[in-house]
Design a protein around this motif. Sequence first.
Motif, PDB file in Angstrom:
ATOM      1  N   ARG A  42      70.940  61.089  54.140  1.00 26.06           N
ATOM      2  CA  ARG A  42      70.423  61.335  52.799  1.00 26.06           C
ATOM      3  C   ARG A  42      68.954  60.927  52.753  1.00 26.06           C
ATOM      4  NH1 ARG A  42      74.028  59.742  47.618  1.00 26.06           N
ATOM      5  NH2 ARG A  42      75.530  60.697  49.036  1.00 26.06           N
ATOM      6  N   GLU A  43      68.140  61.760  52.133  1.00 31.59           N
ATOM      7  CA  GLU A  43      66.715  61.464  52.051  1.00 31.59           C
ATOM      8  C   GLU A  43      66.247  61.521  50.606  1.00 31.59           C
ATOM      9  OE1 GLU A  43      64.176  64.297  53.970  1.00 31.59           O
ATOM     10  OE2 GLU A  43      65.078  66.013  52.960  1.00 31.59           O
ATOM     11  N   GLY A  44      65.239  60.731  50.310  1.00 35.63           N
ATOM     12  CA  GLY A  44      64.683  60.715  48.966  1.00 35.63           C
ATOM     13  C   GLY A  44      63.766  61.896  48.732  1.00 35.63           C
ATOM     14  N   VAL A  45      63.820  62.413  47.508  1.00 35.85           N
ATOM     15  CA  VAL A  45      63.020  63.569  47.136  1.00 35.85           C
ATOM     16  C   VAL A  45      61.961  63.188  46.106  1.00 35.85           C
ATOM     17  CG1 VAL A  45      63.099  65.850  46.051  1.00 35.85           C
ATOM     18  CG2 VAL A  45      64.926  65.145  47.628  1.00 35.85           C
ATOM     19  N   SER A  46      62.407  62.528  45.040  1.00 39.20           N
ATOM     20  CA  SER A  46      61.494  62.215  43.952  1.00 39.20           C
ATOM     21  C   SER A  46      62.119  61.159  43.061  1.00 39.20           C
ATOM     22  CB  SER A  46      61.215  63.476  43.130  1.00 39.20           C
ATOM     23  OG  SER A  46      60.305  63.212  42.073  1.00 39.20           O
ATOM     24  N   CYS A  47      61.301  60.535  42.238  1.00 35.39           N
ATOM     25  CA  CYS A  47      61.832  59.583  41.261  1.00 35.39           C
ATOM     26  C   CYS A  47      60.913  59.548  40.050  1.00 35.39           C
ATOM     27  CB  CYS A  47      61.990  58.193  41.854  1.00 35.39           C
ATOM     28  SG  CYS A  47      60.447  57.397  42.332  1.00 35.39           S
ATOM     29  N   ILE A  48      61.448  59.022  38.954  1.00 37.76           N
ATOM     30  CA  ILE A  48      60.682  58.886  37.730  1.00 37.76           C
ATOM     31  C   ILE A  48      61.047  57.572  37.056  1.00 37.76           C
ATOM     32  CG2 ILE A  48      62.422  60.179  36.383  1.00 37.76           C
ATOM     33  CD1 ILE A  48      60.037  61.319  34.734  1.00 37.76           C
ATOM     34  N   ARG A  49      60.024  56.877  36.564  1.00 41.06           N
ATOM     35  CA  ARG A  49      60.272  55.684  35.767  1.00 41.06           C
ATOM     36  C   ARG A  49      60.381  56.137  34.330  1.00 41.06           C
ATOM     37  NH1 ARG A  49      56.427  50.548  36.466  1.00 41.06           N
ATOM     38  NH2 ARG A  49      54.892  51.884  35.406  1.00 41.06           N
ATOM     39  N   MET A  50      61.522  55.910  33.734  1.00 40.57           N
ATOM     40  CA  MET A  50      61.827  56.542  32.459  1.00 40.57           C
ATOM     41  C   MET A  50      60.920  56.090  31.331  1.00 40.57           C
ATOM     42  SD  MET A  50      64.181  58.757  33.003  1.00 40.57           S
ATOM     43  CE  MET A  50      64.939  59.087  31.413  1.00 40.57           C
ATOM     44  N   ARG A  51      60.528  54.829  31.331  1.00 36.46           N
ATOM     45  CA  ARG A  51      59.823  54.330  30.141  1.00 36.46           C
ATOM     46  C   ARG A  51      58.419  54.895  30.010  1.00 36.46           C
ATOM     47  NH1 ARG A  51      59.411  49.286  33.178  1.00 36.46           N
ATOM     48  NH2 ARG A  51      57.238  48.750  33.564  1.00 36.46           N
ATOM     49  N   ASP A  52      57.813  55.339  31.117  1.00 40.01           N
ATOM     50  CA  ASP A  52      56.462  55.879  31.008  1.00 40.01           C
ATOM     51  C   ASP A  52      56.260  57.188  31.766  1.00 40.01           C
ATOM     52  OD1 ASP A  52      54.877  53.500  33.336  1.00 40.01           O
ATOM     53  OD2 ASP A  52      56.448  54.999  33.615  1.00 40.01           O
ATOM     54  N   GLY A  53      57.317  57.675  32.421  1.00 40.84           N
ATOM     55  CA  GLY A  53      57.226  58.956  33.104  1.00 40.84           C
ATOM     56  C   GLY A  53      56.490  58.935  34.426  1.00 40.84           C
ATOM     57  N   ARG A  54      56.205  57.754  34.961  1.00 37.30           N
ATOM     58  CA  ARG A  54      55.507  57.686  36.238  1.00 37.30           C
ATOM     59  C   ARG A  54      56.428  58.234  37.331  1.00 37.30           C
ATOM     60  NH1 ARG A  54      51.365  52.998  38.101  1.00 37.30           N
ATOM     61  NH2 ARG A  54      50.713  53.974  40.055  1.00 37.30           N
ATOM     62  N   THR A  55      55.842  59.042  38.226  1.00 32.66           N
ATOM     63  CA  THR A  55      56.640  59.750  39.220  1.00 32.66           C
ATOM     64  C   THR A  55      56.146  59.512  40.641  1.00 32.66           C
ATOM     65  OG1 THR A  55      55.258  61.722  39.012  1.00 32.66           O
ATOM     66  CG2 THR A  55      57.186  61.591  37.583  1.00 32.66           C
ATOM     67  N   ASN A  56      57.027  59.788  41.583  1.00 37.06           N
ATOM     68  CA  ASN A  56      56.682  59.788  42.997  1.00 37.06           C
ATOM     69  C   ASN A  56      57.427  60.924  43.675  1.00 37.06           C
ATOM     70  OD1 ASN A  56      54.806  57.691  43.673  1.00 37.06           O
ATOM     71  ND2 ASN A  56      56.404  56.208  43.153  1.00 37.06           N
ATOM     72  N   TYR A  57      56.844  61.458  44.752  1.00 41.42           N
ATOM     73  CA  TYR A  57      57.444  62.583  45.457  1.00 41.42           C
ATOM     74  C   TYR A  57      57.348  62.395  46.963  1.00 41.42           C
ATOM     75  CZ  TYR A  57      56.995  65.094  41.019  1.00 41.42           C
ATOM     76  OH  TYR A  57      57.078  65.486  39.701  1.00 41.42           O
ATOM     77  N   ALA A  58      58.336  62.926  47.650  1.00 42.60           N
ATOM     78  CA  ALA A  58      58.241  63.025  49.098  1.00 42.60           C
ATOM     79  C   ALA A  58      57.185  64.068  49.450  1.00 42.60           C
ATOM     80  CB  ALA A  58      59.591  63.433  49.684  1.00 42.60           C
ATOM     81  N   ASP A  59      56.513  63.858  50.567  1.00 44.15           N
ATOM     82  CA  ASP A  59      55.469  64.802  50.984  1.00 44.15           C
ATOM     83  C   ASP A  59      56.025  66.212  51.153  1.00 44.15           C
ATOM     84  OD1 ASP A  59      53.624  62.464  53.111  1.00 44.15           O
ATOM     85  OD2 ASP A  59      53.539  62.849  50.947  1.00 44.15           O
ATOM     86  N   SER A  60      57.273  66.302  51.571  1.00 42.42           N
ATOM     87  CA  SER A  60      57.868  67.607  51.857  1.00 42.42           C
ATOM     88  C   SER A  60      58.061  68.465  50.604  1.00 42.42           C
ATOM     89  CB  SER A  60      59.210  67.430  52.563  1.00 42.42           C
ATOM     90  OG  SER A  60      60.108  66.685  51.761  1.00 42.42           O
ATOM     91  N   VAL A  61      58.043  67.856  49.424  1.00 41.01           N
ATOM     92  CA  VAL A  61      58.258  68.619  48.189  1.00 41.01           C
ATOM     93  C   VAL A  61      57.068  68.546  47.241  1.00 41.01           C
ATOM     94  CG1 VAL A  61      60.741  68.198  48.377  1.00 41.01           C
ATOM     95  CG2 VAL A  61      59.348  66.754  46.864  1.00 41.01           C
ATOM     96  N   LYS A  62      56.085  67.747  47.574  1.00 39.51           N
ATOM     97  CA  LYS A  62      54.931  67.572  46.692  1.00 39.51           C
ATOM     98  C   LYS A  62      54.252  68.919  46.457  1.00 39.51           C
ATOM     99  CE  LYS A  62      53.226  63.588  47.405  1.00 39.51           C
ATOM    100  NZ  LYS A  62      52.495  62.433  47.984  1.00 39.51           N
ATOM    101  N   GLY A  63      53.991  69.221  45.202  1.00 38.17           N
ATOM    102  CA  GLY A  63      53.362  70.483  44.858  1.00 38.17           C
ATOM    103  C   GLY A  63      54.347  71.606  44.597  1.00 38.17           C
ATOM    104  N   ARG A  64      55.608  71.409  44.976  1.00 34.18           N
ATOM    105  CA  ARG A  64      56.645  72.433  44.747  1.00 34.18           C
ATOM    106  C   ARG A  64      57.702  71.969  43.755  1.00 34.18           C
ATOM    107  NH1 ARG A  64      60.002  73.886  48.658  1.00 34.18           N
ATOM    108  NH2 ARG A  64      59.931  71.892  49.776  1.00 34.18           N
ATOM    109  N   PHE A  65      58.011  70.680  43.764  1.00 32.15           N
ATOM    110  CA  PHE A  65      59.039  70.128  42.888  1.00 32.15           C
ATOM    111  C   PHE A  65      58.376  69.295  41.789  1.00 32.15           C
ATOM    112  CE2 PHE A  65      62.841  69.862  46.093  1.00 32.15           C
ATOM    113  CZ  PHE A  65      62.646  71.193  46.419  1.00 32.15           C
ATOM    114  N   THR A  66      58.983  69.322  40.609  1.00 30.10           N
ATOM    115  CA  THR A  66      58.498  68.518  39.498  1.00 30.10           C
ATOM    116  C   THR A  66      59.669  67.816  38.834  1.00 30.10           C
ATOM    117  OG1 THR A  66      56.719  70.120  39.085  1.00 30.10           O
ATOM    118  CG2 THR A  66      57.200  68.521  37.345  1.00 30.10           C
ATOM    119  N   ILE A  67      59.575  66.502  38.723  1.00 31.11           N
ATOM    120  CA  ILE A  67      60.609  65.730  38.046  1.00 31.11           C
ATOM    121  C   ILE A  67      60.130  65.435  36.627  1.00 31.11           C
ATOM    122  CG2 ILE A  67      59.740  63.485  38.845  1.00 31.11           C
ATOM    123  CD1 ILE A  67      62.682  62.600  39.142  1.00 31.11           C
TER     124      ILE A  67
END
Length: 126
Positions: free
Chosen positions: A44-69
């Motif tokens: 299992r690999e991580g794709v993306s995450c979001i901090r709910m209280r402020d919407g701060r996000t992070n993405y794996a390089d493999s999906v950056k620019g294609r996926f939006t959380i």
Amino acid sequence: VQLVESGGGLVQAGRSLRLSCAASGFTVDDDAIGWFRQAPGKEREGVSCIRMRDGRTNYADSVKGRFTISSDSAKNTVYLQMDSLKPEDTAVYYCESGATVRDGCIYDSESYYWSWGQGTQVTVSS
């Protein structure tokens, strides 16, 4: 306490899908929500995450620019918009709720997460 993923399916390469992760029985306002995926025979690999209280996000390089959380706190739901899908995106996608960190959220380690759903299958054909 339940997380339910939906929105998976079979699509051609280059098309889009939007996954949803709905939380019930608890609020995720103070949590981080992560999307992970697992392809057959792979870890299992991580794709993306979001901090709910402020919407701060992070993405794996493999999906950056294609996926939006994104999130909708009123609906207790997190979305993963997946554009320009590739065959290598084929996997079962899981959402997980867990801890926030100082800089937002950690997308690439399940040790920060404590609840997850049953997963939704995404298959991208070439």
